[in-house]
Design a protein around this motif. Sequence first.
Motif, PDB file in Angstrom:
ATOM      1  N   ARG A 156       0.927  -1.087   0.041  1.00  0.00           N
ATOM      2  CA  ARG A 156       0.091  -0.100   0.028  1.00  0.00           C
ATOM      3  C   ARG A 156       0.926   1.085  -0.068  1.00  0.00           C
ATOM      4  NH1 ARG A 156      -5.351  -1.264   1.691  1.00  0.00           N
ATOM      5  NH2 ARG A 156      -6.739   0.095   0.422  1.00  0.00           N
ATOM      6  N   GLY A 157       0.513   2.074  -0.855  1.00  0.00           N
ATOM      7  CA  GLY A 157       1.426   3.241  -0.870  1.00  0.00           C
ATOM      8  C   GLY A 157       0.764   4.254   0.470  1.00  0.00           C
ATOM      9  N   LEU A 158       1.895   5.360   0.821  1.00  0.00           N
ATOM     10  CA  LEU A 158       1.537   5.956   2.178  1.00  0.00           C
ATOM     11  C   LEU A 158       0.503   6.836   1.992  1.00  0.00           C
ATOM     12  CD1 LEU A 158       5.245   6.749   2.817  1.00  0.00           C
ATOM     13  CD2 LEU A 158       3.795   5.381   4.291  1.00  0.00           C
ATOM     14  N   GLY A 159       0.140   7.546   1.119  1.00  0.00           N
ATOM     15  CA  GLY A 159      -1.092   8.360   0.594  1.00  0.00           C
ATOM     16  C   GLY A 159      -2.303   7.621   0.589  1.00  0.00           C
ATOM     17  N   ASP A 160      -2.140   6.259  -0.100  1.00  0.00           N
ATOM     18  CA  ASP A 160      -3.355   5.620  -0.135  1.00  0.00           C
ATOM     19  C   ASP A 160      -3.914   5.126   1.496  1.00  0.00           C
ATOM     20  OD1 ASP A 160      -5.390   4.023  -0.979  1.00  0.00           O
ATOM     21  OD2 ASP A 160      -4.284   2.280  -1.509  1.00  0.00           O
ATOM     22  N   LEU A 161      -2.771   4.847   2.078  1.00  0.00           N
ATOM     23  CA  LEU A 161      -3.001   4.384   3.671  1.00  0.00           C
ATOM     24  C   LEU A 161      -3.705   5.735   4.478  1.00  0.00           C
ATOM     25  CD1 LEU A 161       0.395   2.348   4.603  1.00  0.00           C
ATOM     26  CD2 LEU A 161      -1.968   1.502   4.665  1.00  0.00           C
ATOM     27  N   ALA A 162      -3.372   6.851   4.155  1.00  0.00           N
ATOM     28  CA  ALA A 162      -4.015   7.883   4.949  1.00  0.00           C
ATOM     29  C   ALA A 162      -5.319   8.123   4.681  1.00  0.00           C
ATOM     30  CB  ALA A 162      -3.061   9.370   4.632  1.00  0.00           C
ATOM     31  N   ARG A 163      -5.772   8.032   3.205  1.00  0.00           N
ATOM     32  CA  ARG A 163      -7.202   7.959   2.665  1.00  0.00           C
ATOM     33  C   ARG A 163      -7.751   6.797   3.390  1.00  0.00           C
ATOM     34  NH1 ARG A 163      -4.202   9.607  -1.706  1.00  0.00           N
ATOM     35  NH2 ARG A 163      -4.264   7.294  -2.717  1.00  0.00           N
ATOM     36  N   THR A 164      -7.399   5.583   3.335  1.00  0.00           N
ATOM     37  CA  THR A 164      -7.994   4.338   3.657  1.00  0.00           C
ATOM     38  C   THR A 164      -8.205   4.182   5.147  1.00  0.00           C
ATOM     39  OG1 THR A 164      -7.047   3.163   1.909  1.00  0.00           O
ATOM     40  CG2 THR A 164      -7.904   1.738   3.633  1.00  0.00           C
ATOM     41  N   THR A 165      -7.480   4.617   6.193  1.00  0.00           N
ATOM     42  CA  THR A 165      -7.397   4.627   7.363  1.00  0.00           C
ATOM     43  C   THR A 165      -8.196   5.768   8.067  1.00  0.00           C
ATOM     44  OG1 THR A 165      -5.221   5.368   7.802  1.00  0.00           O
ATOM     45  CG2 THR A 165      -5.372   3.038   7.553  1.00  0.00           C
TER      46      THR A 165
END
Length: 530
Positions: free
Chosen positions: A30-39
């Motif tokens: 998972r990309g860091l930006g994607d993790l911020a959006r997902t969580t």
Amino acid sequence: MTTRPREVVGPLERGLAVLEAVAAGDGGRRGLGDLARTTGLARSTVDRVATTLTVLGVLRAEGRDLLLAPGAAGLGNAYLDSCGLPALLGPHAAALAELLDEAVSLALPDGDGVRFLAQANRRRAVAIAFRPGDLLPAAGCAPGALFAAGWDEERWAGHPDDAGFRTRAARARERGVAVDDQLIEPGLVSVALPVRDPAGAVVCAVSVVSHTSRRDAGALEALALPPLGDTVAAMEAALATGPDRAVEPDPAAGPGGGVGVGTAGFKEELGSGFLQSLARGLDVLRAFGAVRGPARLTDLARLSGLPRATARRSLLTLCHLGYVREDADGFVPLPRVLALGHARLSALTLPEIATPHLVRLVRSVRESASVAVLDGDDIRYVARVAGSRLLHIDIVVGTRLPAYATSMGRVLLAALPEAERDARLGRLVPEALTPRTLTGAGELRGAVAATAERGFGWVEEELEEGLRSIAVPVRDGAGRVVAALNVALNAGRCSPEESLATLLPQLREASGRISADLAAVGRHAPVPTA
């Protein structure tokens, strides 16, 4: 989800959210930006969590992406060791798979899903690909119908009746058996029976799984049901006379059987960038692996090396998040722990495990490093990272070389039983690849014996003039040599003594790390029975 207790440890809650999100990403990435959006977490929070989990070996960074690392397997292993079902029932599943020549799986309920615990596979072209930790919707598989047979009306009220699921559950309750006729996917069929504990409660389901290219659902049921019933009886007898509460600690456990990873140094080094309360919470979760069944708070605190109050706050957080349950007898880990990447990690290959360690080794020594396995009388390269020098050894993955003339080959030959080793060397007709190549039967036996005695392989200009190679063994969780790791370099770069003094300690360290990762991800891997 229950009301959020005041004692919840925020960093542990956020860390597990990130870890589960990475595990759910494509390929455990998972990309860091994607993790911020997902969580829904702030990017700065994700960065701190990522730093902590990377330092702990639970995740690893690759560019701007985070990937599951083998260290995360210790969490799922702790659950599987604590529940004890794979160790207790797995051998019966493997025997049934051998008898029927079909795949056999163990699964248990996890919310509205079915979580797979263990799989005994058959080696064939159309393979069944369940892994420990895989989750399926209850409505889509035979074990789900068995588990739903015990649901009450309140539970059904919150569950849609997908494709006649309630009817299938009622039929499973009436017959005591469930059949999946291509519900999971076209071509896949299975028949399942429940396994009950001495009190009569269903603890898991055992399924025989096949493909319509071999037999349809009716034929599978007719074939499998009688021996499946015998296997369930044997499993229930095993549950009734199961092992004692204490179990052997995971080989990755710390000194004295504890599982704490010693995070004080990380906190001193990284300061606020390291979330110590997250690390401590993971230590508590790993501590379950040293206790079979319910674990007392005092035991978990001792095993994790934490104060009782600190361990309790972590446990309350884990209970709130659904990873642990508190019973009258203590705390019990729940199948959701396997959602922390265990399925993906159990499928990691040797090259995937070894490559990050090769990269680290090459950065340190600036020479090419490789991992190879024995393939007949040859070695076959399965992972490789080229050195950073202008002049380096140019070999690609898949290359085969004669084992007798390579350092990795001698390590792998040295690990064979003596009779097999002598037979292999006796049938060789070695070719002199350079003037220094050992070709005599006695010379080769002596070289391999010397390799076994000293624990590393050394070849000086035997494969190619100007080429020096040093190799050490790579072992699995059972201590078996499964591969060899080497560094190859220009023999004129330094003296043999300098090469040995500089490279051997780093080779052994890298090998130890690869071996530890293999042990972690292979502890509860699917069992190939033939």
